[in-house]
Structures are given as structure tokens and as C-alpha cells.
Design a protein around this motif. Structure first.
Motif, short mmCIF file in Angstrom:
data_model
loop_
_atom_site.label_atom_id
_atom_site.label_comp_id
_atom_site.label_asym_id
_atom_site.label_seq_id
_atom_site.Cartn_x
_atom_site.Cartn_y
_atom_site.Cartn_z
N GLN A 44 0.82 -1.21 0.00
CA GLN A 44 0.00 0.00 0.00
C GLN A 44 0.86 1.26 0.00
O GLN A 44 0.50 2.27 -0.62
CB GLN A 44 -0.93 0.00 1.21
N LEU A 45 1.99 1.21 0.68
CA LEU A 45 2.89 2.36 0.68
C LEU A 45 3.49 2.60 -0.70
O LEU A 45 3.70 3.74 -1.11
CB LEU A 45 4.00 2.16 1.72
N THR A 46 3.75 1.51 -1.41
CA THR A 46 4.29 1.63 -2.77
C THR A 46 3.24 2.25 -3.70
O THR A 46 3.56 3.14 -4.49
CB THR A 46 4.73 0.25 -3.30
N ILE A 47 2.02 1.81 -3.58
CA ILE A 47 0.93 2.44 -4.35
C ILE A 47 0.83 3.91 -3.97
O ILE A 47 0.64 4.80 -4.82
CB ILE A 47 -0.41 1.72 -4.07
N GLY A 48 0.98 4.19 -2.68
CA GLY A 48 0.87 5.56 -2.20
C GLY A 48 1.94 6.49 -2.74
O GLY A 48 1.73 7.70 -2.83
N MET A 49 3.10 5.94 -3.11
CA MET A 49 4.15 6.80 -3.68
C MET A 49 4.01 6.91 -5.20
O MET A 49 4.84 7.51 -5.87
CB MET A 49 5.55 6.32 -3.28
N GLY A 50 2.93 6.30 -5.73
CA GLY A 50 2.63 6.45 -7.15
C GLY A 50 3.24 5.41 -8.05
O GLY A 50 3.31 5.61 -9.27
N SER A 51 3.65 4.28 -7.49
CA SER A 51 4.33 3.25 -8.29
C SER A 51 3.50 1.97 -8.34
O SER A 51 2.95 1.54 -7.32
CB SER A 51 5.70 2.95 -7.71
N LYS A 52 3.47 1.35 -9.52
CA LYS A 52 2.74 0.10 -9.70
C LYS A 52 3.60 -0.99 -10.33
O LYS A 52 3.19 -2.15 -10.38
CB LYS A 52 1.50 0.33 -10.57
N ASN A 53 4.79 -0.62 -10.82
CA ASN A 53 5.69 -1.56 -11.47
C ASN A 53 7.10 -1.23 -11.01
O ASN A 53 7.77 -0.38 -11.58
CB ASN A 53 5.57 -1.46 -12.99
N THR A 66 15.78 15.24 -10.40
CA THR A 66 14.68 14.35 -10.82
C THR A 66 15.09 12.90 -10.64
O THR A 66 16.19 12.51 -11.05
CB THR A 66 14.32 14.61 -12.29
N ALA A 67 14.21 12.11 -10.05
CA ALA A 67 14.49 10.69 -9.86
C ALA A 67 13.18 9.94 -9.71
O ALA A 67 12.14 10.51 -9.36
CB ALA A 67 15.35 10.47 -8.61
N LEU A 68 13.21 8.64 -9.99
CA LEU A 68 12.06 7.79 -9.71
C LEU A 68 11.85 7.72 -8.19
O LEU A 68 12.81 7.82 -7.42
CB LEU A 68 12.28 6.39 -10.26
N PRO A 69 10.63 7.51 -7.73
CA PRO A 69 10.40 7.39 -6.28
C PRO A 69 11.02 6.11 -5.72
O PRO A 69 11.05 5.08 -6.39
CB PRO A 69 8.89 7.39 -6.16
#
Length: 393
Positions: free
Chosen positions: A24-33, A130-133
């Protein structure tokens, strides 16, 4: 006190079984893959990796694994990760491990959206913006990378170990901190982590900036708590409350709060980076050798802050600054030894250190004159490295 901006956007989730929230925390940071980054077998053997994967699966997050990250992480694994991440259209990273794993994930996150060589940021050619979360599940309280914008990578060619510091770009979006995950750490790894977190505070504490009483007291308070809790952890690895205090101290040591309003130093870290780059020693163990030597030099050249450190942290009662500072160094070295840490090159297993090489590489990487608390020339850093040979005042 100097002007400062402080922002610590990392969400900390602290306590037992908190790794179950990774999905859920990963979804919360905007990531799905995401790319799931970890070290060798410990996270697999403990079942932690399976628990994190289960949480990601339940949240509908897909993942690609990058395993086998070594201590003192190197650029080749970062390049590998960047290549995989681009091919897999990765939109975030979850690091499960200690500082080396987290730093590798951060470097990959920085490199993916940049079309050039990620090392450009470490070489100082570009500012990291700029970086990926990145999200983290911490297993080793030491580096503090779970709450900082910093990242340390070694370039294999030339053995250049460089620390990149960012205000916001590389701060993790979340940090899962479960003290239970640290119970099985070997005593030497626990001790090295304690030396590392203490060094993160001291690099900020030893500053030429005056009138920073609040920040000083925060730093001193965390140092005193570490000194009180560390022996409990070494004596009884199953002491959850001591583990919890040490884990939180490691995060607080490096999330920036101890540096607010002042110039920082970071020479001791730079000097240790050369030792671990050349000789492959554990970073925290190397810092236990470097810091007393650096402090000894300062006792003879700029004793005011080392004397304050000795009086406030170790309770030294001595009116002369130099004498107080030297007594504090003896107390610090004794504390390190009580944890089983080395305090000399010989105790690190380096019988004949190449000090000329260490000094050369240090100043190639950091400049001709270095240091925030006291400006050091090549002759000065040579003298400090020499003090590490026997580990004595």
C-alpha cells in the motif's frame, strides 16, 4: 545560527510487522511496477523478502528483482539496474536491506530518467533534481539512507567512492522500520552500524557555526542515547526496546535534523571512503578508526568543540579545552573498543596502509583544502592518517 531550510518528506512506519504495509505504501508513492532491490541471502532466509512480495502482490504491484548487492556498492550494479529498469518500464524502486542496497536503488532511480551517464551527478557535473520514487524496508540501522537524500557509490575504475548529497530528489518516499528485523544481525555488524550513525551526528556537530544550542542539544541527546543503548544491544541481541532505540537513532542521525542552522564538516567520512574504497573494509568500522584520529588533530588545533563534546556527551570535568578534548577522545575510543570495534589500521587488518595513496585520492576527489570545521591541507590529512596506524593519542 545560519539560515536554513529543513524538509524531511519521508514517511516513517515504525514497529513490529510493518513490512506488511509495503504494498500500500508503494501504491501511495505512485508506483505500480517497481524494481525490488536487495542484497544476498539474509532477506530470503529470514522470510522478509517473501513477506514484502506478498504485500506487493496483494496491492497489485508488479516487480522485477535486482539481487546480490554487495557492501560498498559499485557503479556496475547501478548501470545494470538502470538498463533493466528502462527495459521493464519501471516506475519506482523498493529497497529491502541496509545502506548499500538503498544507495544502489537511489542511484538507479536517479539514472533512469537521465539520458546521460548517471556518474555525471557524482562527478559534480549536474545537480540531482529528478528521480524515480524510492521506498525502503530497513534491515540494518547504520547508514541512515532510509531518511536522507544522500547516496554513496564506488566507481570501479580508479576506485572513486563518492557521496552525492541532495536536498529532496533522493529522499525515500517511505521507510519501514521494524526493529525485529535487526535481531539476527551479527554483533560486529551491529557495532559498525552504531559507529556509522554516531559519525553522521558528529560530522554535523563539529561545525564552525556558533550559537546553535538547540541543534547541539539534539545531537548530544541522540549521541548519549546511543551510548546508553548500544551495550544493551550487544549484550542481549533480543532486547526489542534497545533495538528500537538504536534503529530510530540511526534514522535521526542522518535525516538532517542534527545539521540545521550550521556548516557541516564531513572530512572523516571522506577519509574513510578512501580506506574502504582501497581496502574494502566495513564503513562503520573504518569510521571508528578515523574519528578519534581526526579529533586528536582537532584537540591540538581547534579544541573548543571537541571539548564541548567531551563535557556534554561523556561528562568529562576539565576546565582546559585541550585536556578535556583529549579525555573525551579516550572515552570515545574506549566506547568503540567495548563494542568490539577497531581503533587502528592494524585492527582493521591493514598492516601497512599506503597513506600516500589515500591522501592523493582524498584530495583528488575532494579538493586541495578540505573540511568545514577546520580547513585541512594534504599535510594535515597525512598526519591524521598516520595517527590511525597505532590508534593512540
Amino acid at each position: 545560527m545560519d539560515n536554513f531550510t529543513y524538509c524531511s518528506p519521508t514517511r516513517y512506519i515504525f514497529g513490529k510487522d510493518t513490512e506488511s504495509q509495503a504494498g500500500q505504501l508503494t501504491i501511495g508513492m505512485g508506483s505500480k511496477n517497481v524494481m525490488l532491490v536487495y542484497g544476498h541471502g539474509s532477506v530470503v532466509r529470514s522470510g522478509l523478502l517473501d513477506r514484502v512480495k506478498k504485500s506487493l502482490d496483494e496491492a497489485g504491484v508488479t516487480y522485477t528483482e535486482l539481487s546480490g548487492i554487495d557492501p560498498n556498492p559499485t557503479d556496475d550494479r547501478v548501470y545494470e539496474g538502470i538498463d533493466i529498469a528502462r527495459k521493464k518500464s519501471i516506475d519506482g524502486l523498493v529497497a529491502v536491506g541496509g545502506g548499500s542496497v538503498i544507495d544502489t536503488a537511489k542511484a538507479i532511480a536517479l539514472g533512469v530518467p537521465y539520458q546521460g551517464d548517471f556518474w555525471d551527478f557524482f562527478a559534480g557535473k549536474l545537480k540531482a533534481e529528478t528521480a524515480l520514487p524510492v521506498g525502503t524496508v530497513l534491515t540494518i540501522p547504520a547508514a541512515g539512507s532510509e531518511g536522507s537524500g544522500n547516496c554513496v557509490i564506488t566507481r570501479k575504475e580508479g576506485l572513486h567512492k563518492i557521496s552525492l548529497r541532495t536536498d529532496f530528489a533522493l529522499r525515500p518516499k517511505f521507510a519501514i522500520l521494524n526493529p525485529e528485523l535487526t535481531v539476527t544481525l551479527p554483533p560486529n555488524q551491529t557495532a559498525a552500524g552504531i559507529a556509522d550513525m554516531m559519525a553522521h551526528i558528529m560530522e554535523r556537530y563539529f561545525s564552525p557555526t556558533t550559537d546553535v544550542e538547540v541543534t547541539d542539544r539534539i545531537s548530544e541527546g541522540i549521541l548519549k542515547a546511543i551510548i546508553e543503548e548500544a551495550p544493551k544491544v550487544i549484550a542481549n541481541p533480543d532486547d526489542y526496546q534497545a533495538r528500537a532505540n538504536i534503529m530510530w537513532a540511526g534514522t535521526m542521525a542522518h535525516n538532517g535534523i542534527c545539521g540545521c542552522g550550521r556548516v557541516e564538516d564531513w572530512v572523516s567520512h571522506a577519509m574513510e571512503h578512501e580506506i574502504s574504497a582501497v581496502y574494502g573494509v566495513t564503513h562503520g568500522a573504518g569510521l571508528a578508526v578515523v574519528f578519534p584520529a581526526w579529533l586528536t588533530f582537532m584537540a591540538n588545533h581547534a579544541p573548543t568543540k571537541p571539548a564541548q563534546f567531551a563535557r556534554r556527551v561523556f561528562g568529562i570535568i576539565n576546565h582546559d579545552d585541550k585536556s578535556a578534548a583529549l579525555e573525551g577522545i579516550t572515552a570515545l575510543r574506549g566506547f568503540y573498543l567495548s563494542l568490539g570495534l577497531p581503533v587502528s589500521f592494524g585492527m582493521l587488518g591493514i598492516a601497512t596502509p599506503d597513506i600516500d595513496l589515500l591522501v592523493k585520492k582524498l584530495h583528488e576527489n575532494k579538493g586541495e583544502v578540505i573540511g568545514g570545521y577546520y580547513r585541512l591541507t594534504q599535510a594535515d590529512t597525512y598526519e591524521i592518517y598516520k595517527m590511525m596506524v597505532n590508534g593512540e593519542i
